[in-house]
Motif scaffolding. Structure first.
Motif, PDB file in Angstrom:
ATOM      1  N   ARG B  48       0.829  -1.210   0.000  1.00 49.14           N
ATOM      2  CA  ARG B  48       0.000   0.000   0.000  1.00 49.14           C
ATOM      3  C   ARG B  48       0.857   1.252   0.000  1.00 49.14           C
ATOM      4  O   ARG B  48       0.493   2.263  -0.597  1.00 49.14           O
ATOM      5  N   PRO B  52      -1.522   2.778  -3.417  1.00 51.61           N
ATOM      6  CA  PRO B  52      -2.774   2.582  -2.678  1.00 51.61           C
ATOM      7  C   PRO B  52      -3.739   1.610  -3.369  1.00 51.61           C
ATOM      8  O   PRO B  52      -4.664   1.123  -2.744  1.00 51.61           O
ATOM      9  N   ARG B  53      -3.510   1.298  -4.637  1.00 50.51           N
ATOM     10  CA  ARG B  53      -4.382   0.355  -5.335  1.00 50.51           C
ATOM     11  C   ARG B  53      -4.374  -1.021  -4.673  1.00 50.51           C
ATOM     12  O   ARG B  53      -5.276  -1.814  -4.870  1.00 50.51           O
ATOM     13  N   TYR B  55      -4.903  -1.594  -1.723  1.00 46.05           N
ATOM     14  CA  TYR B  55      -5.880  -1.657  -0.634  1.00 46.05           C
ATOM     15  C   TYR B  55      -7.008  -2.597  -1.037  1.00 46.05           C
ATOM     16  O   TYR B  55      -7.419  -2.660  -2.193  1.00 46.05           O
ATOM     17  N   ALA B  85      -5.221   1.942   7.675  1.00 43.66           N
ATOM     18  CA  ALA B  85      -5.309   1.727   6.228  1.00 43.66           C
ATOM     19  C   ALA B  85      -6.740   1.900   5.751  1.00 43.66           C
ATOM     20  O   ALA B  85      -6.999   2.472   4.689  1.00 43.66           O
ATOM     21  N   LYS B  88      -7.430   5.513   5.572  1.00 37.85           N
ATOM     22  CA  LYS B  88      -6.640   6.233   4.583  1.00 37.85           C
ATOM     23  C   LYS B  88      -6.997   5.854   3.149  1.00 37.85           C
ATOM     24  O   LYS B  88      -7.053   6.707   2.274  1.00 37.85           O
ATOM     25  N   TYR B  89      -7.241   4.575   2.906  1.00 37.44           N
ATOM     26  CA  TYR B  89      -7.338   4.126   1.515  1.00 37.44           C
ATOM     27  C   TYR B  89      -8.731   3.729   1.050  1.00 37.44           C
ATOM     28  O   TYR B  89      -8.978   3.657  -0.154  1.00 37.44           O
ATOM     29  N   SER B  90      -9.637   3.400   1.982  1.00 40.63           N
ATOM     30  CA  SER B  90     -10.910   2.844   1.519  1.00 40.63           C
ATOM     31  C   SER B  90     -11.679   3.860   0.688  1.00 40.63           C
ATOM     32  O   SER B  90     -11.811   5.025   1.065  1.00 40.63           O
TER      33      SER B  90
END
Lengths: 397, 413
Positions: B48, B52-53, B55, B85, B88-90
């Protein structure tokens, strides 16, 4: 494990004990066997020749033999059945199919008394499909080298297929959670159908996580003698042993605090008065005696920075070289000096701080200096015997 | 607490891939679609950080019980890594259901106003079916009941004036559950503290601790509320009043999730945020106060360790207090997750796993034939009561029931 063995032995002798444990123990990597000294023949003879800095030298061969003979009964009280003899090593089978000397082995595991005389001519090896922590081909080739023929039985059950949704976490422990009741019965049927004319069935240790009931059940249901062979970690019998030891400790009145870290202590006049932990902040835990069973580098019992090796809780005196270049040998397979680093202790396993012995603080197990558990094959022996010795010492104080 | 270890975002570098965390993960055991804490946490964090993809929405299956962190021998903050995470990423944003479930104080304010009506409706199968269909809140779930009178209102009317009569005093962070659902628990705490010679005050301003906002990805609102709470707590501590709580999850959130997940610094007051059972036990243990118990109190009680209590490491205080009561036959339940994890178990997609996770605990409770289960968490209470039929009480309420108030007051004069 040193912490729990010390705790159980001391609590059993009437001491009030508290164990503070930063995370789960090394038993999660348990091979199913304890080693006293990894040599052929009589380990006690080899132990007589170790250097004076070795923890075994502080115990002495006579005491080692006496304590070692107490160990099967110590574990037997908890229904952990160990087979072996301190005066003659047998052999355990590693996940890679290699034979290694061992002192005590859990009853359910395969063991070999004499390398020149394997106990089987033909074996069947169970292969759980999709399970990567046990490679039957290695075991088969290990068997073949010693003249044992083997057939591999592929095992697949719908419950285990479901686990394959998540291949990286298809671990021994997750498999063991499924292998109970009817699933276990169908596993036994598959083994019986496929094993054919063999002397024994070898099976990875993927049965019996919380207790040994499933192990006993499977042994009953499989027609041929069934023996287990260690997987890569996490170790199912190791976790079962951990649960059993912890339960026994608590039944004896011990308090077990998991997931907390001892951070500091107050030393007054050559005595450790109290300690503080991460979870309990300003609360001071006082005790008559303290036992350091914090392990080696892996468990952070001792820590290496780029300049020095130190004991992180109290800054205890360490046996380690000041010269970084002396910590290791270039050849990876040589005995590495850093493996012998640990806290310095006197002949009674009492630690010292700035040159002064602390009268009520003992060290046991892998945090001790002076031995190389990997090269010598003495990790479990040092852990268990120093723990029993210190527990007896404290009890008789 | 060694804050460096916790706030160090790179703690995943300490992971040695031993998989011990996965052994103790209640979700991985119940649902093979969940990648398990090692993979969801430290393993994938590495990816990540690159992109970030990587995630993965299966991280939503984590209940944030932190049992992975308790088990980890290398002190990796696995649960914090997964939760951070998610925030941050969802790409999944909270929907109406998440707003309803997570805003416990807004919903509580509305529900207490019409409590009899709300309680009656939430019991109707038709209403539950509608909630299931429209909001995906599972219809099997027994919904919490609301109180007509809020704890704060009761306190101001009946208790506040008396509190100035004490030399020693504390503040009480009551939380949403005590305020809207179960004021008796707060009244019980006031009764005990007054009896042992402590005055009780409310904080200047109290907001929901925000645990449900964090787990439902409403990070900004959670951070705003955290700041309000920490500022109020600072004023209380400056006035010489430590802040007591009666919920293990609120306590854990304010002590640890604020700095680790929300980045709200609480280092100056963290040690002053404590569960009431810890505060009372320490006072008794140090001989500062004495407790006297009723002779006619007799109960067979089993204690359940909530996951966040396991993480705090504080069940020893609650259980030691319960063991002090002469009429209590005490039993310790195995430390297992009950499966509800706050709002997690209310969601339709999680309900079956929630019940499967709790099953071994429910079986043990049913086998013991106890009068009461004691636990320090309100959502564990809902889950255990619904799934076993056994009444669950907070240790503070049990202590208050067993206390001989007059005798205790005399002892602490």
């Amino acid at each position: 494990m040193s912490g729990l063995v010390t705790g159980i032995a001391a609590a059993d002798a009437g001491q009030r004990c508290l164990i503070i444990s930063a995370g789960q123990s090394a038993l999660h990597f348990f091979s199913g066997s304890f080693e006293l000294y990894g040599c052929e023949g009589n380990p006690l003879e080899a132990i007589a020749g170790v250097g004076k800095e070795h923890p075994y030298s502080k115990l002495g061969v006579e005491r080692i033999q006496r304590l070692a003979e107490e160990v099967p009964a110590f574990f037997g009280k908890m229904n952990i059945s160990l087979v072996g003899n301190p005066t003659r090593n047998h052999y355990r089978i590693t996940p890679l199919g290699v034979l290694k000397p061992a002192w005590l082995t859990m009853d359910e595991y395969a063991r070999v008394e004499d390398v020149s005389q394997m106990p089987w001519k033909r074996v069947a090896i169970c292969d759980i499909e999709g399970f990567l922590d046990f490679q039957p081909d290695f075991l088969a080739s290990g068997c073949a080298e010693r003249g044992v023929e083997s057939t591999v039985i592929p095992i697949s059950l719908p419950e285990l297929e479901r686990l394959r949704n998540n291949p990286t976490e298809m671990r021994a422990t997750n498999i063991a959670k499924e292998l109970t009741g009817d699933t276990l019965h169908r596993l036994a049927q598959k083994i019986n159908q496929a094993s054919g004319d063999v002397d024994a069935v070898l099976m990875p240790t993927v049965v019996g996580l919380l207790d040994a009931a499933a192990v006993e059940e499977l042994k009953k249901q499989v027609d041929k003698p069934l023996h287990f062979v260690a997987t890569m970690p996490p170790s199912v019998p190791g976790i079962r042993t951990q649960i059993t030891l912890r339960k026994r400790f608590q039944e004896l009145g011990g308090v077990y605090m998991l997931g907390d870290t001892v951070q500091s202590g107050t030393i007054v006049d050559g005595r450790l008065q109290s300690i503080r932990t991460a979870n309990h902040g300003e609360v001071e835990f006082e005790a008559d005696n303290f036992v350091l069973a914090t392990g080696s580098f892996f468990s952070h019992g001792i820590v290496a920075s780029s300049e020095r090796v130190y004991e992180p809780i109290l800054g205890l005196d360490i046996d380690a070289s000041d010269e970084r270049s002396e910590w290791y040998k270039r050849n990876l397979f040589e005995a590495q000096p850093y493996m012998t680093f640990g806290v310095a202790t006197d002949s009674d396993f009492r630690v010292s701080h700035k040159g002064q012995t602390l009268s009520n603080v003992y060290a046991v197990g892998a945090v001790l200096s002076g031995c190389n558990p990997i090269k010598e094959g003495c990790g479990a022996g040092v852990a268990i015997l120093t723990s029993l010795h210190v527990a007896q010492k404290i009890t008789r104080k | 607490m060694n804050n460096e270890q916790h706030t160090n975002k790179q703690s995943f570098e300490q992971c040695v891939k031993c998989t011990i965390c996965t052994v103790y993960c209640p979700v991985a055991a119940a649902n093979p679609d969940y990648p398990g804490p090692k993979q969801a946490g430290p393993d994938l964090e590495r990816y990540r950080l690159k992109n970030p993809r990587f995630y993965d929405d299966t991280l939503d299956l984590c209940l944030n019980c932190k049992r992975c962190e308790v088990a980890c021998p290398s002190n990796v903050k696995i649960g914090d890594i997964i939760l951070s995470a998610r925030l941050k990423y969802s790409a999944k944003r909270p929907k109406l259901r998440e707003y309803i479930l997570a805003n416990t104080d807004v919903m509580g304010s509305m529900a207490t106003t019409f409590a009899p009506l709300v309680n009656a409706s939430l019991k109707l199968p038709a209403v539950k079916n509608i909630m299931d269909r429209t909001l995906a809140i599972d219809h099997h779930r027994t919904m919490p009941t609301y109180s007509s009178q809020r704890f704060e209102a009761w306190f101001k009317q009946h208790a506040q004036a008396k509190q100035e009569n004490f030399d020693r005093s504390v503040s009480y962070f009551h939380g949403c559950y005590v305020n809207y659902n179960h004021p008796k628990q707060g009244k019980d705490l006031v009764k005990i503290l007054n009896a042992i010679g402590y005055g009780v005050h409310l904080l200047d301003k109290e907001k929901c601790c925000g645990v449900a906002l964090i787990s439902n990805k409403m990070e900004a609102q959670a951070r705003r509320q955290a700041k309000v709470n920490i500022n109020s707590i600072r004023r209380s501590v400056a006035a010489g009043r430590p802040v007591l709580t009666t919920s293990s999850t609120c306590t854990f959130t304010m002590r640890d999730e604020y700095p680790h997940v929300l980045g709200v610094d609480n280092a100056d007051v963290r040690e002053q945020i404590v569960l009431a059972t810890k505060f009372i036990f320490e006072a008794v243990d140090a001989g500062r106060v004495k407790l006297a118990f009723r002779e006619d109190y007799r109960k067979r009680i089993a204690y359940h360790t909530p996951c966040h209590m396991e993480k705090l490491g504080w069940s020893i205080y609650s259980t030691s207090l319960l063991r002090m009561i002469p009429g209590v036959e005490f039993m310790m339940l195995d430390s297992l997750c009950c499966g509800i994890a706050g709002t997690y178990g209310f969601k339709r997609e999680n309900y079956p796993y929630s019940q499967k996770i709790g099953e071994p605990l429910f079986r043990q409770i049913k086998s013991l034939g106890v009068d009461l289960v004691a636990t320090d968490c309100e959502t564990c209470k809902w889950q255990i009561e619904m799934s076993t039929g056994v009444t669950v009480e907070n240790p503070i309420s049990i202590l208050a029931d067993a206390l001989d108030v007059e005798q205790t007051m005399k002892l602490n004069k």
